[in-house]
Structures are given as C-alpha cells and as structure tokens.
Design a protein around this motif. Structure first.
Motif, mmCIF file in Angstrom:
data_model
loop_
_atom_site.group_PDB
_atom_site.id
_atom_site.type_symbol
_atom_site.label_atom_id
_atom_site.label_comp_id
_atom_site.label_asym_id
_atom_site.label_seq_id
_atom_site.Cartn_x
_atom_site.Cartn_y
_atom_site.Cartn_z
ATOM 1 N N PRO A 1 0.836 -1.211 0.000
ATOM 2 C CA PRO A 1 0.000 0.000 0.000
ATOM 3 C C PRO A 1 0.871 1.262 0.000
ATOM 4 C CG PRO A 1 -0.781 -1.573 1.635
ATOM 5 C CD PRO A 1 0.540 -2.086 1.154
ATOM 6 N N SER A 2 0.408 2.297 -0.673
ATOM 7 C CA SER A 2 1.186 3.538 -0.743
ATOM 8 C C SER A 2 0.273 4.763 -0.704
ATOM 9 C CB SER A 2 2.045 3.561 -2.010
ATOM 10 O OG SER A 2 1.233 3.425 -3.170
ATOM 11 N N ALA A 3 -0.812 4.669 0.039
ATOM 12 C CA ALA A 3 -1.750 5.798 0.122
ATOM 13 C C ALA A 3 -1.117 7.002 0.797
ATOM 14 C CB ALA A 3 -3.014 5.374 0.873
ATOM 15 N N THR A 4 -0.230 6.753 1.773
ATOM 16 C CA THR A 4 0.456 7.836 2.474
ATOM 17 C C THR A 4 1.963 7.597 2.418
ATOM 18 O OG1 THR A 4 0.140 6.647 4.556
ATOM 19 C CG2 THR A 4 -1.442 8.398 4.041
ATOM 20 N N ILE A 5 2.703 8.636 2.040
ATOM 21 C CA ILE A 5 4.160 8.537 1.891
ATOM 22 C C ILE A 5 4.813 9.699 2.617
ATOM 23 C CG2 ILE A 5 6.097 8.534 0.272
ATOM 24 C CD1 ILE A 5 4.254 7.377 -1.845
ATOM 25 N N LEU A 6 5.835 9.393 3.392
ATOM 26 C CA LEU A 6 6.646 10.414 4.049
ATOM 27 C C LEU A 6 7.982 10.534 3.326
ATOM 28 C CD1 LEU A 6 7.532 12.350 6.339
ATOM 29 C CD2 LEU A 6 8.247 10.312 7.631
ATOM 30 N N ASP A 7 8.316 11.744 2.880
ATOM 31 C CA ASP A 7 9.632 12.049 2.338
ATOM 32 C C ASP A 7 10.432 12.688 3.466
ATOM 33 O OD1 ASP A 7 11.879 12.783 0.954
ATOM 34 O OD2 ASP A 7 10.846 14.004 -0.544
ATOM 35 N N ALA B 1 -1.736 8.929 -6.817
ATOM 36 C CA ALA B 1 -2.877 8.821 -5.902
ATOM 37 C C ALA B 1 -2.465 8.916 -4.432
ATOM 38 C CB ALA B 1 -3.614 7.507 -6.141
ATOM 39 N N SER B 2 -1.180 9.101 -4.164
ATOM 40 C CA SER B 2 -0.681 9.086 -2.788
ATOM 41 C C SER B 2 -0.709 10.474 -2.162
ATOM 42 C CB SER B 2 0.755 8.555 -2.747
ATOM 43 O OG SER B 2 0.833 7.246 -3.268
ATOM 44 N N LYS B 3 -0.889 10.502 -0.841
ATOM 45 C CA LYS B 3 -0.745 11.743 -0.068
ATOM 46 C C LYS B 3 0.712 11.830 0.380
ATOM 47 C CE LYS B 3 -2.421 14.252 4.006
ATOM 48 N NZ LYS B 3 -1.088 14.777 4.306
ATOM 49 N N ILE B 4 1.397 12.885 -0.042
ATOM 50 C CA ILE B 4 2.821 13.027 0.246
ATOM 51 C C ILE B 4 3.034 14.009 1.390
ATOM 52 C CG2 ILE B 4 5.084 13.533 -0.730
ATOM 53 C CD1 ILE B 4 3.607 11.229 -2.107
ATOM 54 N N ASN B 5 3.762 13.564 2.406
ATOM 55 C CA ASN B 5 4.180 14.418 3.517
ATOM 56 C C ASN B 5 5.670 14.703 3.367
ATOM 57 O OD1 ASN B 5 1.708 14.513 5.307
ATOM 58 N ND2 ASN B 5 1.980 12.300 5.154
ATOM 59 N N CYS B 6 6.020 15.977 3.286
ATOM 60 C CA CYS B 6 7.410 16.390 3.112
ATOM 61 C C CYS B 6 7.940 16.932 4.438
ATOM 62 C CB CYS B 6 7.507 17.467 2.044
ATOM 63 S SG CYS B 6 6.863 16.974 0.431
ATOM 64 N N ALA B 7 8.956 16.303 4.978
ATOM 65 C CA ALA B 7 9.474 16.686 6.291
ATOM 66 C C ALA B 7 10.953 17.048 6.188
ATOM 67 C CB ALA B 7 9.284 15.548 7.288
ATOM 68 N N LEU C 1 3.979 13.705 13.021
ATOM 69 C CA LEU C 1 2.980 12.857 12.391
ATOM 70 C C LEU C 1 2.460 11.852 13.418
ATOM 71 C CD1 LEU C 1 4.575 11.997 8.914
ATOM 72 C CD2 LEU C 1 2.439 13.246 9.272
ATOM 73 N N PRO C 2 1.207 11.419 13.286
ATOM 74 C CA PRO C 2 0.684 10.415 14.219
ATOM 75 C C PRO C 2 1.417 9.085 14.088
ATOM 76 C CG PRO C 2 -1.091 11.488 13.007
ATOM 77 C CD PRO C 2 0.188 11.897 12.339
ATOM 78 N N THR C 3 1.442 8.338 15.156
ATOM 79 C CA THR C 3 2.003 6.990 15.145
ATOM 80 C C THR C 3 1.232 6.123 14.155
ATOM 81 O OG1 THR C 3 2.761 7.167 17.425
ATOM 82 C CG2 THR C 3 2.386 4.937 16.574
ATOM 83 N N ALA C 4 1.981 5.281 13.431
ATOM 84 C CA ALA C 4 1.401 4.316 12.487
ATOM 85 C C ALA C 4 0.486 5.002 11.462
ATOM 86 C CB ALA C 4 0.639 3.226 13.231
ATOM 87 N N SER C 5 0.995 6.064 10.834
ATOM 88 C CA SER C 5 0.184 6.825 9.877
ATOM 89 C C SER C 5 0.670 6.748 8.431
ATOM 90 C CB SER C 5 0.135 8.293 10.304
ATOM 91 O OG SER C 5 1.438 8.865 10.315
ATOM 92 N N GLN C 6 1.869 6.212 8.192
ATOM 93 C CA GLN C 6 2.455 6.225 6.854
ATOM 94 C C GLN C 6 2.631 4.815 6.294
ATOM 95 O OE1 GLN C 6 3.111 9.542 5.541
ATOM 96 N NE2 GLN C 6 1.842 9.766 7.388
ATOM 97 N N ASP C 7 2.243 4.644 5.032
ATOM 98 C CA ASP C 7 2.459 3.347 4.376
ATOM 99 C C ASP C 7 3.906 3.168 3.944
ATOM 100 O OD1 ASP C 7 -0.281 2.179 4.165
ATOM 101 O OD2 ASP C 7 -0.675 4.027 3.060
ATOM 102 N N VAL C 8 4.496 4.245 3.422
ATOM 103 C CA VAL C 8 5.861 4.201 2.900
ATOM 104 C C VAL C 8 6.640 5.377 3.470
ATOM 105 C CG1 VAL C 8 7.308 4.332 0.824
ATOM 106 C CG2 VAL C 8 5.119 3.108 0.742
ATOM 107 N N VAL C 9 7.843 5.099 3.941
ATOM 108 C CA VAL C 9 8.769 6.149 4.380
ATOM 109 C C VAL C 9 9.972 6.113 3.446
ATOM 110 C CG1 VAL C 9 10.331 6.906 6.190
ATOM 111 C CG2 VAL C 9 8.035 6.130 6.782
ATOM 112 N N PHE C 10 10.284 7.273 2.872
ATOM 113 C CA PHE C 10 11.345 7.400 1.869
ATOM 114 C C PHE C 10 12.371 8.420 2.357
ATOM 115 C CE2 PHE C 10 12.892 10.130 -1.618
ATOM 116 C CZ PHE C 10 13.472 9.207 -2.473
ATOM 117 N N SER C 11 13.639 8.118 2.126
ATOM 118 C CA SER C 11 14.692 9.057 2.501
ATOM 119 C C SER C 11 15.820 8.960 1.484
ATOM 120 C CB SER C 11 15.212 8.751 3.909
ATOM 121 O OG SER C 11 16.177 9.708 4.302
#
Length: 244
Positions: A62-68, A86-92, A121-131
């Motif tokens: 699943p990749s509905a939510t992604i953290l960069d 289709a993903s919601k991207i969070n940029c941190a 970000l809330p605990t257990a909120s991201q499907d994919v974490v990217f760095s």
C-alpha cells in the motif's frame, strides 16, 4: 536536559542552520558536483522514485500515504506526483528555508512538516517512508533514534526505503569529498545501515546496489538490475518492513 540530550539538540540546531544556509544554492552546487556523470540532478531524483514505485507495485505494498524524510528543496516532488499520483505526500525537513523553497518551486497539496526532535505525524500513519541521501548528514550516533522515529510513524506492514551514497564506490567518494554541500557528511556502508535498521526494530532489511553506469554508458543501464548484489554501485537502496 542531560548531556546526551544537550548534544542531540545541538546537533539538530547545527543541521538546521547548515541547510538553511545552503538551501538557496543547493540545486546549482549539486548540479555542478555531479556533472561528471553526464546527468542532471533530475535524473537521480527520478530514478529513486521510479525504483521505489517499481518495487512497491511488484510487492503490492500500500502507498496511500508517503513520508519524504529530509525532503529538502523538493527535488523528489515532481516524481512522487508522476509515479505515485494517488498518494498523499508528507514532506518533512529540518530546514525551514528548504521547505519555503520547495513550496515555491512546486506549489501543490503536499503537507510540509518541520522536524525537531521528532516527526510531527501520528504513530502508524504512513504506508511508505522514503529518505534520499539524508542519513549521511545525520550524526551516526543519532541514526538509531531517527530509524526508530521513522518506524513509529510507519503503519504495521509498511516499508522504509533509504537511498544513500555508497562509500565503496571511488567516484562517489570523490564527489562527496569535493562537494560543499557534503562538508560535514559521513557516508554509511550499506551493511552498516542494514544492521542499524534491524537494531531499531525494522524487519527484513535488505540492501541493493544501484547506479553503475554514467550517461556515456547509458545503453548498459538495463544490466543494472542484475548487478544489485555487487557492492560497487554509486548508491544503494536499503529496504525494510515494519512487522504487522
């Protein structure tokens, strides 16, 4: 605060000040530094996102939510939009100036988060974490903290994808050692990153080596998928999962 906390806080402030200062010239300096490869920064930004998308689709993750994590001036954003439409991207990022530049370069609906000692970000909120090429800027003694923090915000069954420079590649080592953006950088071997991920609670950590051929040998790039075991690629990808 105790001495260890003081040290970590001081390290965070240094990183923020350093990247606030470099943010405006980041793209130009980076472009000049990698000119030897025959590619522009956009090539390297897209290859990581495209590589991640290929793996996510193949594994049906699943990749509905992604953290960069460490999103900088937004170099990855156009390619998240292209490969994960289709993903919601969070940029941190730790640098408020970098966030300002990213928002100016690529206006859109992404969420921007300023990092302090944790990720807002809330605990257990991201499907994919990217760095992408972030951890070599973080003091090594803080890697376990951030790997654990990234695991906290990841959903059970979610994935962590870290792309880093490979210090076993002599051209990568030369590029990093001569780049003003990397003056305080300390590269991490793929095997070390894998062990640190496991120690932080991540499961199934694995390393694949990437980017073997410059633009002049571009016709050979289809072979790279068969060379991921060879620890001489210019970069590597460390993948890990959070147990469900």
């Amino acid at each position: 605060m105790n001495q260890e906390t003081d040290k970590k806080t001081s390290g965070d402030a240094r990183l923020q000040a350093e990247f606030d200062l470099l943010a405006d010239e980041y793209h130009t300096v980076h472009k000049e530094n990698i000119a030897i490869t025959g590619e522009a920064p956009e090539y390297f930004s897209e290859y990581k996102i495209a590589d991640l998308a290929t793996w996510v689709n193949r594994m049906n993750v699943p990749s509905a939510t992604i953290l960069d994590f460490g999103s900088g001036i937004g170099n990855s954003l156009p390619y998240f939009r292209k490969h994960f439409p289709a993903s919601k991207i969070n940029c941190a990022d730790v640098s408020s100036r970098s966030i300002e530049i990213a928002q100016s370069r690529f206006p859109g609906n992404e969420e921007y988060l300023l990092i302090d000692r944790s990720i807002p970000l809330p605990t257990a909120s991201q499907d994919v974490v990217f760095s992408a090429c972030v951890f070599h800027h973080i003091p090594h003694e803080e890697h376990l903290h951030w790997l654990a923090e990234l695991r906290r915000v990841t959903k059970p069954g979610g994935v962590l994808a870290i792309y880093e420079h490979n210090p076993l590649n002599p051209l990568t080592l030369q590029a990093v050692n001569t780049c003003p953006l990397d003056v305080n950088a300390h590269l991490i071997r793929g095997g070390v990153m894998r062990r640190r991920a496991r120690k932080s609670g991540w499961a199934s950590a694995q390393v694949a080596y990437k980017v073997f051929f410059p633009a002049a040998l571009g016709k050979l790039r289809p072979l790279e998928q068969h060379l991921e075991w060879l620890g001489l690629g210019a970069q590597y990808r460390m993948l890990a999962r959070k147990n469900a």
